[in-house]
Design a protein around this motif. Structure first.
Motif, PDB file in Angstrom:
ATOM      1  N   CYS A 178      10.555 -11.430   2.377  1.00 16.18           N
ATOM      2  CA  CYS A 178       9.147 -11.596   2.021  1.00 16.18           C
ATOM      3  C   CYS A 178       8.969 -11.157   0.574  1.00 16.18           C
ATOM      4  CB  CYS A 178       8.239 -10.767   2.932  1.00 16.18           C
ATOM      5  SG  CYS A 178       6.464 -11.074   2.656  1.00 16.18           S
ATOM      6  N   LEU A 179       8.331 -11.993  -0.207  1.00 17.41           N
ATOM      7  CA  LEU A 179       8.032 -11.676  -1.600  1.00 17.41           C
ATOM      8  C   LEU A 179       6.614 -11.123  -1.666  1.00 17.41           C
ATOM      9  CD1 LEU A 179       8.655 -11.757  -4.631  1.00 17.41           C
ATOM     10  CD2 LEU A 179       7.985 -14.163  -4.632  1.00 17.41           C
ATOM     11  N   VAL A 180       6.508  -9.909  -2.166  1.00 16.36           N
ATOM     12  CA  VAL A 180       5.215  -9.219  -2.198  1.00 16.36           C
ATOM     13  C   VAL A 180       4.777  -9.040  -3.650  1.00 16.36           C
ATOM     14  CG1 VAL A 180       3.936  -7.154  -1.528  1.00 16.36           C
ATOM     15  CG2 VAL A 180       5.802  -7.990  -0.071  1.00 16.36           C
ATOM     16  N   TYR A 181       3.721  -9.760  -4.033  1.00 19.68           N
ATOM     17  CA  TYR A 181       3.153  -9.574  -5.365  1.00 19.68           C
ATOM     18  C   TYR A 181       2.217  -8.369  -5.308  1.00 19.68           C
ATOM     19  CZ  TYR A 181       4.531 -14.492  -5.676  1.00 19.68           C
ATOM     20  OH  TYR A 181       5.225 -15.673  -5.636  1.00 19.68           O
ATOM     21  N   VAL A 182       2.398  -7.447  -6.214  1.00 19.36           N
ATOM     22  CA  VAL A 182       1.525  -6.270  -6.280  1.00 19.36           C
ATOM     23  C   VAL A 182       0.670  -6.417  -7.536  1.00 19.36           C
ATOM     24  CG1 VAL A 182       1.414  -3.759  -6.342  1.00 19.36           C
ATOM     25  CG2 VAL A 182       3.272  -4.894  -5.095  1.00 19.36           C
ATOM     26  N   ILE A 183      -0.636  -6.562  -7.324  1.00 23.88           N
ATOM     27  CA  ILE A 183      -1.554  -6.865  -8.423  1.00 23.88           C
ATOM     28  C   ILE A 183      -2.749  -5.916  -8.360  1.00 23.88           C
ATOM     29  CG2 ILE A 183      -3.090  -8.623  -9.392  1.00 23.88           C
ATOM     30  CD1 ILE A 183      -1.201 -10.740  -8.262  1.00 23.88           C
ATOM     31  N   PRO A 184      -3.098  -5.262  -9.460  1.00 27.02           N
ATOM     32  CA  PRO A 184      -4.260  -4.363  -9.454  1.00 27.02           C
ATOM     33  C   PRO A 184      -5.572  -5.128  -9.449  1.00 27.02           C
ATOM     34  CG  PRO A 184      -3.247  -4.417 -11.641  1.00 27.02           C
ATOM     35  CD  PRO A 184      -2.385  -5.252 -10.753  1.00 27.02           C
ATOM     36  N   ALA A 185      -6.433  -4.808  -8.508  1.00 32.30           N
ATOM     37  CA  ALA A 185      -7.702  -5.531  -8.366  1.00 32.30           C
ATOM     38  C   ALA A 185      -8.595  -5.381  -9.589  1.00 32.30           C
ATOM     39  CB  ALA A 185      -8.440  -5.031  -7.118  1.00 32.30           C
ATOM     40  N   ASN A 186      -8.483  -4.249 -10.253  1.00 33.25           N
ATOM     41  CA  ASN A 186      -9.378  -3.980 -11.380  1.00 33.25           C
ATOM     42  C   ASN A 186      -8.873  -4.540 -12.705  1.00 33.25           C
ATOM     43  OD1 ASN A 186      -7.237  -2.095 -11.406  1.00 33.25           O
ATOM     44  ND2 ASN A 186      -8.440  -0.655 -12.623  1.00 33.25           N
ATOM     45  N   LYS A 187      -7.661  -5.154 -12.705  1.00 31.29           N
ATOM     46  CA  LYS A 187      -7.110  -5.647 -13.963  1.00 31.29           C
ATOM     47  C   LYS A 187      -6.740  -7.128 -13.912  1.00 31.29           C
ATOM     48  CE  LYS A 187      -5.246  -1.124 -15.257  1.00 31.29           C
ATOM     49  NZ  LYS A 187      -4.037  -0.333 -15.564  1.00 31.29           N
ATOM     50  N   LEU A 188      -7.115  -7.780 -12.825  1.00 29.59           N
ATOM     51  CA  LEU A 188      -6.746  -9.187 -12.664  1.00 29.59           C
ATOM     52  C   LEU A 188      -7.304 -10.054 -13.787  1.00 29.59           C
ATOM     53  CD1 LEU A 188      -5.406 -11.328 -10.851  1.00 29.59           C
ATOM     54  CD2 LEU A 188      -7.575 -11.511  -9.618  1.00 29.59           C
ATOM     55  N   LEU A 279      -1.422  -0.054   6.238  1.00 35.00           N
ATOM     56  CA  LEU A 279      -0.733  -0.503   7.452  1.00 35.00           C
ATOM     57  C   LEU A 279      -1.077  -1.951   7.796  1.00 35.00           C
ATOM     58  CD1 LEU A 279      -1.215   2.740   9.572  1.00 35.00           C
ATOM     59  CD2 LEU A 279       0.998   1.797   8.837  1.00 35.00           C
ATOM     60  N   THR A 280      -2.296  -2.375   7.501  1.00 33.81           N
ATOM     61  CA  THR A 280      -2.670  -3.775   7.707  1.00 33.81           C
ATOM     62  C   THR A 280      -1.819  -4.680   6.828  1.00 33.81           C
ATOM     63  OG1 THR A 280      -4.952  -3.191   8.298  1.00 33.81           O
ATOM     64  CG2 THR A 280      -4.556  -5.446   7.531  1.00 33.81           C
ATOM     65  N   ALA A 281      -1.640  -4.273   5.569  1.00 34.92           N
ATOM     66  CA  ALA A 281      -0.787  -5.041   4.656  1.00 34.92           C
ATOM     67  C   ALA A 281       0.651  -5.079   5.162  1.00 34.92           C
ATOM     68  CB  ALA A 281      -0.847  -4.448   3.254  1.00 34.92           C
ATOM     69  N   MET A 282       1.170  -3.926   5.585  1.00 29.26           N
ATOM     70  CA  MET A 282       2.555  -3.870   6.065  1.00 29.26           C
ATOM     71  C   MET A 282       2.750  -4.705   7.326  1.00 29.26           C
ATOM     72  SD  MET A 282       4.804  -2.492   4.237  1.00 29.26           S
ATOM     73  CE  MET A 282       6.046  -2.680   5.517  1.00 29.26           C
ATOM     74  N   THR A 283       1.759  -4.719   8.193  1.00 29.37           N
ATOM     75  CA  THR A 283       1.862  -5.518   9.412  1.00 29.37           C
ATOM     76  C   THR A 283       1.955  -7.005   9.083  1.00 29.37           C
ATOM     77  OG1 THR A 283       0.625  -3.860  10.687  1.00 29.37           O
ATOM     78  CG2 THR A 283       0.727  -6.088  11.596  1.00 29.37           C
ATOM     79  N   GLN A 284       1.138  -7.468   8.132  1.00 28.14           N
ATOM     80  CA  GLN A 284       1.202  -8.867   7.704  1.00 28.14           C
ATOM     81  C   GLN A 284       2.565  -9.179   7.084  1.00 28.14           C
ATOM     82  OE1 GLN A 284      -0.889 -11.061   8.815  1.00 28.14           O
ATOM     83  NE2 GLN A 284      -2.431 -11.430   7.246  1.00 28.14           N
ATOM     84  N   ILE A 285       3.022  -8.296   6.205  1.00 30.62           N
ATOM     85  CA  ILE A 285       4.317  -8.494   5.545  1.00 30.62           C
ATOM     86  C   ILE A 285       5.434  -8.601   6.566  1.00 30.62           C
ATOM     87  CG2 ILE A 285       6.051  -7.365   4.079  1.00 30.62           C
ATOM     88  CD1 ILE A 285       3.630  -6.172   2.495  1.00 30.62           C
ATOM     89  N   MET A 286       5.456  -7.691   7.525  1.00 28.60           N
ATOM     90  CA  MET A 286       6.510  -7.677   8.542  1.00 28.60           C
ATOM     91  C   MET A 286       6.459  -8.928   9.424  1.00 28.60           C
ATOM     92  SD  MET A 286       8.536  -4.980   8.410  1.00 28.60           S
ATOM     93  CE  MET A 286       9.059  -4.443  10.034  1.00 28.60           C
ATOM     94  N   ASN A 287       5.269  -9.325   9.818  1.00 35.60           N
ATOM     95  CA  ASN A 287       5.145 -10.512  10.669  1.00 35.60           C
ATOM     96  C   ASN A 287       5.633 -11.764   9.952  1.00 35.60           C
ATOM     97  OD1 ASN A 287       4.132  -9.223  12.953  1.00 35.60           O
ATOM     98  ND2 ASN A 287       2.012  -9.415  12.288  1.00 35.60           N
ATOM     99  N   PHE A 288       5.238 -11.919   8.681  1.00 36.17           N
ATOM    100  CA  PHE A 288       5.659 -13.091   7.917  1.00 36.17           C
ATOM    101  C   PHE A 288       7.174 -13.082   7.702  1.00 36.17           C
ATOM    102  CE2 PHE A 288       1.274 -13.435   5.653  1.00 36.17           C
ATOM    103  CZ  PHE A 288       0.742 -14.013   6.795  1.00 36.17           C
ATOM    104  N   ALA A 289       7.719 -11.923   7.343  1.00 39.09           N
ATOM    105  CA  ALA A 289       9.161 -11.809   7.114  1.00 39.09           C
ATOM    106  C   ALA A 289       9.940 -12.089   8.398  1.00 39.09           C
ATOM    107  CB  ALA A 289       9.497 -10.416   6.583  1.00 39.09           C
ATOM    108  N   ASN A 290       9.426 -11.597   9.515  1.00 34.88           N
ATOM    109  CA  ASN A 290      10.104 -11.803  10.796  1.00 34.88           C
ATOM    110  C   ASN A 290      10.051 -13.268  11.219  1.00 34.88           C
ATOM    111  OD1 ASN A 290      11.620 -10.472  12.819  1.00 34.88           O
ATOM    112  ND2 ASN A 290       9.860 -10.494  14.204  1.00 34.88           N
TER     113      ASN A 290
END
Length: 299
Positions: A178-188, A279-290
């Motif tokens: 899973c490719l996870v883009y980490v982007i700051p909401a306040n600097k987009l 944890l919501t983010a991690m759950t989505q990441i894990m489900n997609f990767a799986n």
């Protein structure tokens, strides 16, 4: 990964919607249930051992802090496995390192790789043109599992398949799930065109490979004073809707794959609301990767 969801409601002039635009259970019971589910996550291919998540984003987005925040939740205390800094304008991460989370003697079924930050192509430094940040080909090498552990990123030259370091026959566990883009909401809104272009190029390649992609939108509290005062207002915030919609348009990532979080930073105690978002983010990441692992297993 799900189809692109319909456009969110038009933003009213006020800062807050009348109701949540994303339903969330903020209870400690829900938080603990997600922790247990991730600890006991069933892999579609147990032989893989772990789901590998590559974190990619601009310098200072909070990639290392996200790793530490996830670790903090599972350790039950503030934890620092990935080094971070608050005072650098260039990437603090220099090597390709795998971060596992171990609770007691048990290693959890996911792993992170924190890549060198994305930067503008050229910096004018004392009269010299100096390239900065991770190179495009090294990102591809990482996705395909060719980068060795502790590989030192070189802003001038990507790892060649002629190098002794190059992993010619990577296992499935070496590849990114899973490719996870980490982007700051306040600097987009002030992210450079170079960085956005690089992320879009990587997204196209990852999509061709079938690798699922998620955006972890950090610093949600700094993007909206409403959320800064009360994190549970995150899904009432019109400012965050604008940030998420803009991110979706810029990168082409579906709205339901963009997940706002607040990383542990100044806190010395665990916070239930912060944990719920992480944890919501991690759950989505894990489900997609799986799901991705499951598809590969069927081929």
């Amino acid at each position: 990964m799900g189809s692109k969801s319909s456009k969110l409601p038009l933003q009213p002039s006020k800062k807050e919607f009348d109701k949540e635009w994303r339903k969330t259970n903020w209870s400690k019971g829900k938080r603990d249930a997600m922790v247990d589910a991730l600890r006991n996550f069933n892999l579609n291919d147990p032989e893989v051992g772990h789901l590998r998540c590559l974190l990619l984003g601009p310098v200072g987005a909070g990639k290392s802090s996200f790793i530490n925040s996830v670790n903090t939740i599972f350790q039950g205390r503030v934890a620092h496995s990935a080094l971070t800094t608050d005072c650098s304008s260039t990437s603090f991460t220099k090597t390709y390192k795998t971060y596992y989370i171990t609770v007691g003697t048990n290693r959890l079924p996911f792993a992170f790789n924190d890549a060198m930050g994305l930067e503008d192509d050229i910096r004018i430094d004392i009269g010299k043109d100096t390239p900065r940040g991770i190179l495009h080909n090294d990102i591809i090498n990482a996705l395909k599992g060719h980068l060795p552990e502790n590989y030192v990123f070189n802003p001038y030259s990507a790892l060649s398949d002629k190098s002794e370091q190059y992993k010619r026959s990577p296992k499935l566990s070496d590849k990114v799930h899973c490719l996870v883009y980490v982007i700051p909401a306040n600097k987009l809104s002030i992210m450079s065109k170079d960085v956005i272009k690089k992320m879009k190029e990587v997204r196209e390649i990852a999509s061709e490979m079938g690798i699922p992609q998620v955006v972890v939108m950090t610093m949600a509290d700094m993007a909206c004073d409403l959320v800064e005062k009360d994190l549970q207002k995150v899904y009432f915030s019109t400012a965050l809707v604008k940030s998420i919609e803009r991110c979706s348009i810029e990168l082409g990532v579906p709205l339901n794959c963009i997940l706002p979080v607040k990383n542990y930073h100044m806190e010395i105690d665990l916070d239930n609301d912060m944990d719920i978002l992480i944890l919501t983010a991690m759950t989505q990441i894990m489900n997609f990767a799986n799901d991705y692992i499951g598809l590969l297993k069927q081929k």
